[in-house]
Design an enzyme around this catalytic site. Sequence first.
Site, PDB file in Angstrom:
ATOM      1  N   ASP A  66      43.567  50.516  50.123  1.00 52.97           N
ATOM      2  CA  ASP A  66      41.717  50.116  48.985  1.00 52.97           C
ATOM      3  C   ASP A  66      42.548  50.683  48.072  1.00 52.97           C
ATOM      4  O   ASP A  66      43.672  51.289  47.716  1.00 52.97           O
ATOM      5  CB  ASP A  66      40.945  51.956  49.836  1.00 52.97           C
ATOM      6  CG  ASP A  66      39.434  51.447  49.534  1.00 52.97           C
ATOM      7  OD1 ASP A  66      39.409  50.925  48.129  1.00 52.97           O
ATOM      8  OD2 ASP A  66      39.039  51.813  50.097  1.00 52.97           O
ATOM      9  N   ARG A  68      39.795  50.053  45.467  1.00 48.33           N
ATOM     10  CA  ARG A  68      38.661  50.272  44.548  1.00 48.33           C
ATOM     11  C   ARG A  68      39.466  51.214  43.808  1.00 48.33           C
ATOM     12  O   ARG A  68      38.095  51.271  42.307  1.00 48.33           O
ATOM     13  CB  ARG A  68      37.890  50.185  45.586  1.00 48.33           C
ATOM     14  CG  ARG A  68      37.558  48.994  46.548  1.00 48.33           C
ATOM     15  CD  ARG A  68      36.081  48.713  46.986  1.00 48.33           C
ATOM     16  NE  ARG A  68      36.905  49.976  48.586  1.00 48.33           N
ATOM     17  CZ  ARG A  68      35.279  50.162  49.610  1.00 48.33           C
ATOM     18  NH1 ARG A  68      34.629  49.886  48.960  1.00 48.33           N
ATOM     19  NH2 ARG A  68      36.561  51.119  50.086  1.00 48.33           N
TER      20      ARG A  68
END
Length: 417
Positions: free
Chosen positions: A330, A332
Amino acid sequence: MAPAQNRPSHIRLTSHPGAGAPLRMTVAWGEADPRERGPVIGTVSRPGDRNAIGTHGGSYALYRALAVSSGALNPIQRPDLTNTAPVIGIGPFPQWSEPGRIVSLDPWGHLSGDIFADFIAEGVDIRPTIAITKAHLTLPELMPLIESGRLPADGTVVKPSGEIAVVKAAVDPVWYLPGIAERFSVSEEQLRRTLFEQTAGMYPELVTRPDIDIFLPPIGGITLYIFGDPAAVADPARKLTCRVHDECNGSDVFGSDICTCRPYLIHGIEECVRSAQAGGAGLIVYNRKEGRALGEVTKFLVYNARKRQEGGDQASTYFERTECVAGVQDARFQQLMPDVLHWLGIRRIDRFVSMSNMKHDAIVRSGIEIGERVPIPSELVPADAQVEIEAKKAAGYYAPDGVADTSQVVGRPIDQY
């Protein structure tokens, strides 16, 4: 082609020693008085005016360059900001000047046209980085609820036609590099160098202009949707329901059933409407972070890898397949996400419509209190998205109903699509 008189006779490389003109208007980030803080200027109007690395418009700046190259746009065109002011007032709030609270957007970005009108009149190219308007939403999933009275048409939030009234704001990223470095616990020098290297040297000023603290990154921004009275968002006496949603074009727009994104977004909107109708407010924060900020090409490659692996798509290997393709599960990194909540003056979220532990923890660590956490109802989870939801529960997502045995959760193979 653009008129010759609008083009300089030579190219000035700002990376050359001494090529950057001394800044005439510096930015004192965190100053409570916007005039003392100064404007963010990302376009060249006169030597020394520009005080930000990069340019306004993010990735759209490249389309602007094509428009100039083709002769469709005058390169010295300045926006006429008449009647573009926000439709509602937001701020100022104490968080705007609290040290380290906001580092990834300009809290004064929606007011720059008014605050610095005298500079603009003098020819300085100052552009808003936030715009606020009003709109109506028409969502087919909610129409049966409205027609049945489960989500009543009150005439204010939900119109008799079924349209839902919202205030929405578009926010472009404005990075204060010293604050970004502190947020990620790295030195500013290391941050600048990494940004320079990982963008293939696109922004040499990152390493040659330490006097410029502001960076306008070429990435997508944020859209906010406010339901009910906007003043209720920051009012601790009224309840706030909020969903922070990261972009998923395949599901959000086209209804792809491999994930829970659109169902959870629609559920979040429903809960926001209910909160607004009860005298509080609802807020959807929509972040442009497609495919966990890895991009849609990577996302689709991961889909193929998941569906074609031995044993088929499995919750037990959900994150492993992403890491095999992208090198990271991930990207983000929710550390910057709470900034926009602080821009809105939020101190508490009463109902947080999310199961994400990463989002929850980032918000709480930033100083915002969260009351109830609202999971997606099981009946809204598409059959093929069971892999995703159970894998996320096993990885730490909020799961009031417990975590299933992920080895038993398998999705459809690719040849069944």
